[in-house]
Design a protein around this motif. Structure first.
Motif, PDB file in Angstrom:
ATOM      1  N   ASP C 153       0.858  -1.190   0.000  1.00 29.32           N
ATOM      2  CA  ASP C 153       0.000   0.000   0.000  1.00 29.32           C
ATOM      3  C   ASP C 153       0.895   1.241   0.000  1.00 29.32           C
ATOM      4  O   ASP C 153       1.181   1.780   1.046  1.00 29.32           O
ATOM      5  N   ASN C 154       1.491   1.675  -1.130  1.00 28.71           N
ATOM      6  CA  ASN C 154       0.884   1.785  -2.411  1.00 28.71           C
ATOM      7  C   ASN C 154       1.748   1.397  -3.609  1.00 28.71           C
ATOM      8  O   ASN C 154       1.295   1.554  -4.733  1.00 28.71           O
ATOM      9  N   LEU C 155       2.991   0.872  -3.333  1.00 28.95           N
ATOM     10  CA  LEU C 155       3.876   0.636  -4.484  1.00 28.95           C
ATOM     11  C   LEU C 155       3.321  -0.431  -5.435  1.00 28.95           C
ATOM     12  O   LEU C 155       3.515  -0.359  -6.651  1.00 28.95           O
ATOM     13  N   SER C 156       2.630  -1.433  -4.874  1.00 25.98           N
ATOM     14  CA  SER C 156       2.110  -2.493  -5.736  1.00 25.98           C
ATOM     15  C   SER C 156       1.158  -1.926  -6.790  1.00 25.98           C
ATOM     16  O   SER C 156       1.206  -2.314  -7.963  1.00 25.98           O
ATOM     17  N   GLY C 157       0.298  -1.026  -6.382  1.00 22.07           N
ATOM     18  CA  GLY C 157      -0.646  -0.415  -7.332  1.00 22.07           C
ATOM     19  C   GLY C 157       0.062   0.422  -8.381  1.00 22.07           C
ATOM     20  O   GLY C 157      -0.269   0.365  -9.573  1.00 22.07           O
ATOM     21  N   ILE C 158       1.065   1.186  -7.941  1.00 24.22           N
ATOM     22  CA  ILE C 158       1.830   2.019  -8.874  1.00 24.22           C
ATOM     23  C   ILE C 158       2.503   1.142  -9.927  1.00 24.22           C
ATOM     24  O   ILE C 158       2.434   1.409 -11.130  1.00 24.22           O
ATOM     25  N   GLY C 159       3.124   0.065  -9.456  1.00 19.08           N
ATOM     26  CA  GLY C 159       3.867  -0.816 -10.366  1.00 19.08           C
ATOM     27  C   GLY C 159       2.948  -1.479 -11.374  1.00 19.08           C
ATOM     28  O   GLY C 159       3.233  -1.512 -12.577  1.00 19.08           O
ATOM     29  N   ILE C 160       1.832  -1.983 -10.904  1.00 18.61           N
ATOM     30  CA  ILE C 160       0.924  -2.680 -11.818  1.00 18.61           C
ATOM     31  C   ILE C 160       0.309  -1.694 -12.806  1.00 18.61           C
ATOM     32  O   ILE C 160       0.175  -1.991 -14.000  1.00 18.61           O
ATOM     33  N   ALA C 161      -0.045  -0.521 -12.336  1.00 17.73           N
ATOM     34  CA  ALA C 161      -0.584   0.502 -13.250  1.00 17.73           C
ATOM     35  C   ALA C 161       0.448   0.838 -14.325  1.00 17.73           C
ATOM     36  O   ALA C 161       0.124   0.921 -15.522  1.00 17.73           O
ATOM     37  N   ALA C 162       1.703   1.038 -13.916  1.00 18.13           N
ATOM     38  CA  ALA C 162       2.743   1.419 -14.877  1.00 18.13           C
ATOM     39  C   ALA C 162       2.953   0.313 -15.913  1.00 18.13           C
ATOM     40  O   ALA C 162       3.087   0.580 -17.113  1.00 18.13           O
ATOM     41  N   HIS C 163       2.943  -0.925 -15.462  1.00 17.34           N
ATOM     42  CA  HIS C 163       3.164  -2.019 -16.407  1.00 17.34           C
ATOM     43  C   HIS C 163       1.957  -2.235 -17.313  1.00 17.34           C
ATOM     44  O   HIS C 163       2.120  -2.597 -18.475  1.00 17.34           O
ATOM     45  N   LEU C 164       0.761  -1.998 -16.799  1.00  8.85           N
ATOM     46  CA  LEU C 164      -0.407  -2.074 -17.688  1.00  8.85           C
ATOM     47  C   LEU C 164      -0.308  -0.997 -18.764  1.00  8.85           C
ATOM     48  O   LEU C 164      -0.577  -1.251 -19.943  1.00  8.85           O
ATOM     49  N   ALA C 165       0.086   0.203 -18.350  1.00  3.34           N
ATOM     50  CA  ALA C 165       0.214   1.298 -19.320  1.00  3.34           C
ATOM     51  C   ALA C 165       1.250   0.925 -20.380  1.00  3.34           C
ATOM     52  O   ALA C 165       1.032   1.129 -21.582  1.00  3.34           O
ATOM     53  N   ARG C 166       2.392   0.367 -19.934  1.00  2.69           N
ATOM     54  CA  ARG C 166       3.418  -0.021 -20.907  1.00  2.69           C
ATOM     55  C   ARG C 166       2.875  -1.053 -21.888  1.00  2.69           C
ATOM     56  O   ARG C 166       3.096  -0.980 -23.090  1.00  2.69           O
ATOM     57  N   HIS C 167       2.123  -2.008 -21.349  1.00  2.00           N
ATOM     58  CA  HIS C 167       1.530  -3.012 -22.229  1.00  2.00           C
ATOM     59  C   HIS C 167       0.583  -2.364 -23.236  1.00  2.00           C
ATOM     60  O   HIS C 167       0.636  -2.648 -24.432  1.00  2.00           O
TER      61      HIS C 167
END
Lengths: 392, 392, 392
Positions: C153-167
């Motif tokens: 809370d909160n790096l996991s959300g940041i990381g997943i959001a960033a990787h979804l955006a990259r995808h």
């Protein structure tokens, strides 16, 4: 043969006629179809069973080696005594269906083969009967007639439809008109819909009748909408039957309810059946024969259908003419008419008065109160006669 | 006697007045009613119990043989000590109700019988009290008063209604106006509805109070619509009570909710009760007496009714005035006011802000959030004082 | 660091800017923060863990007696090794957070304390990225970035959001545009909403991403409305996953979905999470670290999110162009295209034809038929190519 029971009209629609997205196909006629060994002994003859020929087979004649012939022979290895039912509507081919035991005995290197058929302009033929009632609103009963020599699927439906029609013709008062269709599956329904496109608003609901003679529980498949008057009527009839019944949701697969419920029509047509489409081993084989259907099951299917029709006939909507408080029923003779009524009937009466505000039909009242339609219908009749309610 | 508790108006409506589909009947008065043996010994005397005479009995006087007399005597063989309650509104007859033990002792061949009654033009009499509130919208509380000497059915309802009225008169602020009716069953409700027909739109909801003193669980019978504000209020109050409660669907049988919910009026009136109409052995007998009702049950019924009224009074609909994101509550003093609030209250506050969009009342918010109305009401009051919400 | 993965824009909004009911606060900067004993030995240093200082602490410097100091020290006695995370946004104060074990060793009477911080006009800073698609309709993905050194809370959300955006940036065709927000909780969402107030109608739905790396089951918190397209899409995706999942109703507490769903906006934004807000012991402590999140859980959360996005992308609404009966599919080449299709695919095709009347999306059809969106999407593509359906 249906005409021995009821006076159907026989309609012919010419090959080539455009019907919705389809065209009425050429007519297939078959004069002869057999396989003989080279000594002239008949191995397979379509006169023994009209399942022996793949429907719509093109003509063929001559000696054929067993290897080539095998690719035109269809059997059911898991049921070696049964002949499968096969059809090839839209691909020109030919073939024979036979029991796997028969195939095992075909050990010769060559056979004489003959299919004397024609596929030429002719007609699509179906039967139709309108049993007129007080209202021009129609209930539609449809059975398919395209399966040769199959008894449950489709003779049971044809038989029950014909006998229901005969019964309705004998009844003095019918609230609805009833339209009976005896049509080839799919193309027959499409043809009928195409030809009657402008008169469909008179269809209030209906049922396709299929596979009604086997020993599976009586089942109802809902209309696509799922909550139409027919759905409620069947639900009510099923609840008030002793027989175990099942109800399944609409699936766009099965019989002609598919065509009737299609997005452009959305006719509220459900389906009454026992064994389900494709789900009993005898389905589309020679084992779907007279031994597979039972007098008791046919009778019970017929009675259920009668019950459903009764519920629909009784499902009128009334208006309480004295809606302010409770009307004084004694003064209007209601109690005299109900003299033989017990407490239950009086509660039925109060339910009718309470909900007859124009937005509840008797079936709605039955669902909410738990009373049988029969009771509500009889009590409503008294209230109607005594001038306490009127039909909306 | 009700006037010893609250200042009801006593209304008189003359016999012969047309009321909806009915006519106010003649008034029945009884001066004397007894059975004596021929030696002058009193066997039955209505002064002992006013259940002894069938209500609306016509006058009779003279010697009557036991065989003829028996057809005018009513007992409860299965409860030989109890006197039944009987009435004969619309058929002229006469009769006595007595215990089966009394009947067994009547072994003489003849008796002296006298009923000195009159059934003549007079009045239907009922009591009414309006406790005015801030709004002219009314909650209706109705109790029937037509059962002689029966304690649960109907004195318990009369008593609880009277005490609720006294309580409401003592309360400084009432959001709603409250109308209390003390009326004979059926004809009283019909008469009141007829006389107030043009003012019924002010009735927001209500309850009939019946059989509230026995030891059955507290029960609520829903309005016909079943999902009105009263239904939700009772449901909420019941959920937040420790007592076991039951809720049943509307049935067009029971007490005056039948008249109020009839199709022409559809007033959202439910019914609060313990023992149910006709379903306890003491029903309509002399055993429905002071011993049958209990102080604790009466008190608990009264408290439940108070709770329901509180829920209805608290059920206001608010508008969040800062609906875009979360308002800055600190700046507006909300946290200062909530200084004693725990986490739960803060969540209640967030629910109110989140759903106060004009289409959710506090009761809707209570149902969705699980909070008690009391908590939501108190938190809403703070938000209102701090200018964060306003009443819709 | 997010920019190492995706090209976000970094937005700055000046302190003092009015945002909805709030004002962007002063910017807090911290240069030094420590506690030393009087011999100069460092006991606590914010360079060891930025949890050591209460966020927004005012400057302090000097010798402080242990009794006074204790009132500025925060520990977790029940987890003596963990440092709590504390913040004091709106009350000027200062403080240190430390492990309870560290506190136990602070036995001296006095300590040297220093916090070198400023709280002055500056900016609120957030990251934003729009990944444009064929439609200007947007799906919003939001992660909060305000928790220092907390991993779930909160790096996991940041990381997943960033990787979804990259995808998504790597995908050739995107039906929707995707807006990614990396914002401080509450005030960040409020600021973004305030600045984009006039363009919110383009938001079709979205998700906040929170706590996605721990070992709790994957969970979805519904939007306030509860039945929006996002809710149905997540429900479908969850049903077609092997992983155990949970779905909970909206509560106006948690993360920024609160702001997005507030009454003035009502944006249909749900929340994807594993461990729930405040409900795992490591929540808001130094134990919410790299050891607390797991590669497999992060990967599985990411895959679930991809699946949800795929469902939303595939959820188009079609019109059957031949709605009268069943179209002749053979003639239109549908069966040729479906040559590899099995029976199941044919049933999927019939469902699409049956329900594509303009009021059912593919997701509606998936829910009713039980087919996976993937299958329906592929079959719809064939029907589209063959000219049997068109997009509504």
């Amino acid at each position: 043969m249906i005409r021995e029971i009821i006076p159907i009209a026989i309609r012919e629609v010419a090959s080539g006629t455009r019907v919705l997205d389809w065209t009425v196909p050429n007519e297939w006629n078959l004069r002869e179809a057999w396989i003989k060994d080279l000594r002239g002994k008949t191995i397979i003859d379509f006169r023994q069973s009209n399942l022996h020929v793949v429907s719509y087979s093109a003509p063929v004649s001559g000696r054929i080696g067993i290897d080539e012939l095998r690719s035109h022979l269809f059997t059911l290895p898991e049921h070696p005594d049964w002949i499968p039912y096969r059809t090839s509507y839209y691909r020109e081919t030919w073939g024979f269906c036979l029991s796997h035991n028969q195939l095992r005995e075909m050990t010769n290197p060559e056979y004489e083969v003959r299919i004397d058929s024609t596929l030429e302009p002719g007609h699509l033929v179906y039967g139709e009967l309108l049993v007129p009632g007080a209202s021009s609103q129609e209930l539609l009963i449809s059975a398919h007639i395209c399966h040769p020599s199959l008894c449950n699927d489709n003779l049971s439906g044809i038989g029950i439809a014909a006998h229901l029609a005969r019964h309705l013709l004998s009844v003095q008062h019918r609230r609805y008109s009833y339209r009976f269709l005896f049509i080839p599956g799919t193309i027959g329904a499409i043809t009928w819909l195409a030809q009657n496109r402008n008169n469909l608003s008179r269809i209030r609901g209906g049922l396709t009748l299929v596979c009604l003679g086997d020993s599976s529980p009586l089942s109802y498949k809902r209309t696509l909408a799922g909550n139409t008057e027919v759905d409620h009527a069947v639900s009510h009839a099923f609840q008030h039957m002793e027989e175990k019944t099942e109800t399944i949701d609409y699936v766009p697969y099965g019989y002609d309810e598919r065509q009737f419920n299609s997005p452009g029509f959305r006719l509220p047509i459900g389906s009454l059946m026992r064994g389900r489409h494709g789900q009993f081993p005898e389905y589309h084989t020679s084992a779907d024969n007279l031994a597979f259907v039972h007098r008791e099951q046919l009778a019970s299917s017929y009675e259920a259908l009668r019950k459903i029709i009764e519920v629909l006939e009784a499902n009128r909507t009334f208006l309480n003419l004295f809606p302010y408080g409770e009307p004084q029923l004694g003064r209007r003779g209601v109690y005299r008419e109900m003299s033989s009524a017990n407490h239950d009937h009086q509660l039925a009466l109060l339910w009718i008065l309470s909900l007859s505000d124009g937005s509840h039909s008797l079936l709605d009242i039955a669902e909410r109160s738990g009373f049988a339609m029969e009771t509500l219908r009889d009590v409503a009749e008294i209230l109607l006669q005594c001038g306490v309610i009127e039909e909306k």
